[in-house]
Design a protein around this motif. Structure first.
Motif, mmCIF file in Angstrom:
data_model
loop_
_atom_site.group_PDB
_atom_site.id
_atom_site.type_symbol
_atom_site.label_atom_id
_atom_site.label_comp_id
_atom_site.label_asym_id
_atom_site.label_seq_id
_atom_site.Cartn_x
_atom_site.Cartn_y
_atom_site.Cartn_z
ATOM 1 N N LEU A 210 0.756 47.657 34.348
ATOM 2 C CA LEU A 210 1.790 46.877 33.669
ATOM 3 C C LEU A 210 3.183 47.430 33.971
ATOM 4 O O LEU A 210 4.149 46.672 34.099
ATOM 5 C CB LEU A 210 1.531 46.862 32.163
ATOM 6 C CG LEU A 210 0.273 46.098 31.727
ATOM 7 C CD1 LEU A 210 0.016 46.297 30.238
ATOM 8 C CD2 LEU A 210 0.390 44.617 32.054
ATOM 9 N N GLN A 211 3.282 48.744 34.096
ATOM 10 C CA GLN A 211 4.560 49.342 34.472
ATOM 11 C C GLN A 211 4.964 48.916 35.882
ATOM 12 O O GLN A 211 6.132 48.620 36.158
ATOM 13 C CB GLN A 211 4.473 50.871 34.399
ATOM 14 C CG GLN A 211 4.349 51.406 32.979
ATOM 15 C CD GLN A 211 4.156 52.911 32.944
ATOM 16 O OE1 GLN A 211 4.503 53.618 33.882
ATOM 17 N NE2 GLN A 211 3.586 53.402 31.843
ATOM 18 N N LEU A 212 3.966 48.869 36.765
ATOM 19 C CA LEU A 212 4.236 48.435 38.137
ATOM 20 C C LEU A 212 4.673 46.976 38.150
ATOM 21 O O LEU A 212 5.574 46.581 38.892
ATOM 22 C CB LEU A 212 2.970 48.624 38.976
ATOM 23 C CG LEU A 212 3.123 48.747 40.496
ATOM 24 C CD1 LEU A 212 4.050 49.896 40.852
ATOM 25 C CD2 LEU A 212 1.761 48.924 41.146
ATOM 26 N N GLU A 213 4.063 46.184 37.292
ATOM 27 C CA GLU A 213 4.396 44.757 37.218
ATOM 28 C C GLU A 213 5.830 44.555 36.757
ATOM 29 O O GLU A 213 6.542 43.692 37.280
ATOM 30 C CB GLU A 213 3.427 44.045 36.266
ATOM 31 C CG GLU A 213 3.614 42.537 36.201
ATOM 32 C CD GLU A 213 3.437 41.856 37.540
ATOM 33 O OE1 GLU A 213 4.194 40.899 37.824
ATOM 34 O OE2 GLU A 213 2.553 42.277 38.316
ATOM 35 N N ILE A 214 6.269 45.350 35.777
ATOM 36 C CA ILE A 214 7.647 45.183 35.300
ATOM 37 C C ILE A 214 8.627 45.622 36.383
ATOM 38 O O ILE A 214 9.706 45.042 36.528
ATOM 39 C CB ILE A 214 7.890 45.959 33.977
ATOM 40 C CG1 ILE A 214 9.153 45.436 33.267
ATOM 41 C CG2 ILE A 214 8.036 47.441 34.206
ATOM 42 C CD1 ILE A 214 9.022 44.058 32.706
ATOM 43 N N MET A 215 8.241 46.597 37.193
ATOM 44 C CA MET A 215 9.105 47.006 38.307
ATOM 45 C C MET A 215 9.224 45.879 39.335
ATOM 46 O O MET A 215 10.319 45.609 39.831
ATOM 47 C CB MET A 215 8.548 48.269 38.973
ATOM 48 C CG MET A 215 8.726 49.528 38.152
ATOM 49 S SD MET A 215 8.311 51.030 39.089
ATOM 50 C CE MET A 215 9.685 51.100 40.251
ATOM 51 N N TYR A 216 8.106 45.231 39.641
ATOM 52 C CA TYR A 216 8.145 44.097 40.579
ATOM 53 C C TYR A 216 9.033 42.981 40.033
ATOM 54 O O TYR A 216 9.831 42.373 40.750
ATOM 55 C CB TYR A 216 6.739 43.543 40.822
ATOM 56 C CG TYR A 216 5.826 44.436 41.615
ATOM 57 C CD1 TYR A 216 6.329 45.318 42.570
ATOM 58 C CD2 TYR A 216 4.445 44.395 41.423
ATOM 59 C CE1 TYR A 216 5.487 46.132 43.306
ATOM 60 C CE2 TYR A 216 3.592 45.208 42.162
ATOM 61 C CZ TYR A 216 4.125 46.076 43.101
ATOM 62 O OH TYR A 216 3.287 46.882 43.820
ATOM 63 N N ILE A 250 6.437 55.089 39.482
ATOM 64 C CA ILE A 250 7.558 54.924 40.419
ATOM 65 C C ILE A 250 7.152 55.373 41.819
ATOM 66 O O ILE A 250 7.467 54.708 42.819
ATOM 67 C CB ILE A 250 8.787 55.713 39.923
ATOM 68 C CG1 ILE A 250 9.248 55.153 38.560
ATOM 69 C CG2 ILE A 250 9.931 55.619 40.938
ATOM 70 C CD1 ILE A 250 10.330 55.961 37.890
ATOM 71 N N LEU A 251 6.406 56.475 41.901
ATOM 72 C CA LEU A 251 5.929 56.962 43.205
ATOM 73 C C LEU A 251 4.946 55.973 43.818
ATOM 74 O O LEU A 251 4.956 55.747 45.035
ATOM 75 C CB LEU A 251 5.275 58.334 43.043
ATOM 76 C CG LEU A 251 6.226 59.488 42.688
ATOM 77 C CD1 LEU A 251 5.441 60.765 42.405
ATOM 78 C CD2 LEU A 251 7.230 59.710 43.814
ATOM 79 N N MET A 252 4.122 55.373 42.975
ATOM 80 C CA MET A 252 3.167 54.369 43.458
ATOM 81 C C MET A 252 3.917 53.160 44.007
ATOM 82 O O MET A 252 3.574 52.626 45.066
ATOM 83 C CB MET A 252 2.235 53.924 42.319
ATOM 84 C CG MET A 252 1.096 53.006 42.753
ATOM 85 S SD MET A 252 0.186 52.308 41.331
ATOM 86 C CE MET A 252 -0.218 53.796 40.413
ATOM 87 N N TRP A 253 4.942 52.731 43.295
ATOM 88 C CA TRP A 253 5.765 51.607 43.760
ATOM 89 C C TRP A 253 6.393 51.946 45.112
ATOM 90 O O TRP A 253 6.406 51.129 46.029
ATOM 91 C CB TRP A 253 6.863 51.308 42.730
ATOM 92 C CG TRP A 253 7.863 50.292 43.211
ATOM 93 C CD1 TRP A 253 7.778 48.941 43.083
ATOM 94 C CD2 TRP A 253 9.073 50.552 43.927
ATOM 95 N NE1 TRP A 253 8.860 48.331 43.675
ATOM 96 C CE2 TRP A 253 9.680 49.297 44.207
ATOM 97 C CE3 TRP A 253 9.707 51.706 44.358
ATOM 98 C CZ2 TRP A 253 10.873 49.178 44.884
ATOM 99 C CZ3 TRP A 253 10.908 51.600 45.045
ATOM 100 C CH2 TRP A 253 11.487 50.348 45.308
#
Length: 265
Positions: A210-216, A250-253
Motif C-alpha cells: 500500500l505504501q508503494l501504491e501511494i508512491m505510484y 522507498i528502496l523497493m520503489w
C-alpha cells in the motif's frame, strides 16, 4: 404502446414475452420514432414491479435487443429512456440488491450487463467516498473523525484497500485551495497539506504494498499536474519523515524504477 405497458398484468406470460420482443424490435430495427422514455417509464408502476412482471418483461426485452445490438447500444437506449441509473427499481423491493441483480441476469445469460452494473456501482462508491472525504478535509475536520469515517465507509463499501489509499490521496489534494499560477505558493500549500494529513495516510498505508501504491499515485500526479511538478522527491521525504513511508518501501520503489509514466521526475 403506453396503455399496453401499463396493463401488462392483463396479458398471459407468452403474450407479455411477445410484446417485449416486439417492443425491442421497434428500437433495434428503428421501426418507429417512439421516445424510449414512453416505454420505460410506464414500467415503474409499483403494482407491476412488485409482482415481478416488469422484471420478466424487461429481461425478455434486453435479451432480444442484444441479439443484434451491443451493450453500449442498450445502455445508450436506457439513458435516453431515463432509466439507466434506476435498473434496480425494476426489481421487486425485496430483491432490490446488486446481488439479486447479478444472480438474475447471470442466470438469463446477460453477464455483460452484470459486469457493467458492477463497474457502475464500484465507480459510484469511489465517487461518494472521495466526495465525502474531500469535504471533511476541506473543512479541517478532526483527523480522528476523518479516520473513523474512512474506516466505516471502507467497511460498508467493501472497496479494495488499494482503492481506498488512492482515494485518500485524491481527497487530500482536491481539498487544497490552490493559488492560481503562483508555483512556489502552490508547492508550499501541497507540502503543508501532506504534513497536516500524514496521519490519515499512515492509518491506511499499513503494508509495503500500500505504501508503494501511494508512491505510484503521487508520482503520476506530480508528472501530470503542473502545480506539483518536481515536488515528488519532497513529498516522499515528508512522508518518510512523518513515518508514512518506510525506508525499505522507498528502496523497493527505486529498484523497480517507479511508475514508467513518472520516470522523468
Amino acid at each position: 404502446m403506453r396503455r399496453f405497458l401499463q396493463s401488462l398484468e392483463l396479458f398471459e406470460d407468452n403474450e407479455r414475452k411477445k410484446l417485449a420482443i416486439f417492443t425491442s424490435l421497434t428500437f433495434s430495427q428503428k421501426l418507429s420514432g417512439l421516445p424510449p422514455e414512453t416505454v420505460f417509464q410506464p414500467l415503474l408502476k409499483d403494482n407491476l414491479v412488485s409482482k415481478g412482471i416488469v422484471l420478466s418483461f424487461i429481461t425478455d426485452f434486453f435479451k432480444e435487443y442484444l441479439v443484434d445490438n451491443s451493450l453500449d447500444d442498450l445502455i445508450a437506449l436506457l439513458k435516453r429512456g431515463k432509466i439507466e441509473d434506476n435498473l434496480l427499481d425494476l426489481f421487486p423491493i425485496q430483491k432490490r440488491t446488486t446481488e439479486a441483480f447479478a444472480e438474475h441476469f447471470s442466470k438469463e445469460g446477460l453477464g455483460t450487463l452484470v459486469e457493467y452494473n458492477e463497474k457502475k456501482m464500484f465507480d459510484v462508491k469511489l465517487k461518494d467516498m472521495k466526495s465525502a472525504l474531500t469535504t471533511l478535509i476541506a473543512e479541517n475536520a478532526d483527523i480522528t473523525e476523518v479516520i473513523e469515517t474512512v474506516k466505516q465507509r471502507h467497511k460498508e463499501s467493501k472497496l479494495p484497500d488499494i482503492e481506498v489509499v488512492r482515494i485518500l490521496w485524491d481527497a487530500i489534494m482536491d481539498a487544497v485551495q490552490w493559488s492560481g499560477k503562483n508555483q512556489q505558493q502552490n508547492s508550499n500549500l501541497a507540502l503543508r497539506q501532506v504534513k497536516t494529513w500524514a496521519k490519515l495516510l499512515d492509518s491506511f498505508c499499513t503494508t509495503a504494498k500500500l505504501q508503494l501504491e501511494i508512491m505510484y499515485k503521487i508520482q503520476i500526479q506530480c508528472y501530470e499536474d503542473a502545480k506539483l511538478m518536481k515536488l515528488f522527491p519532497e513529498i516522499v521525504r515528508s512522508l518518510y519523515d512523518e513515518e508514512v513511508l518506510a525506508e525499505d518501501t522507498i528502496l523497493m520503489w527505486f529498484r523497480k524504477g517507479g511508475n514508467p509514466k513518472g520516470k522523468p521526475l
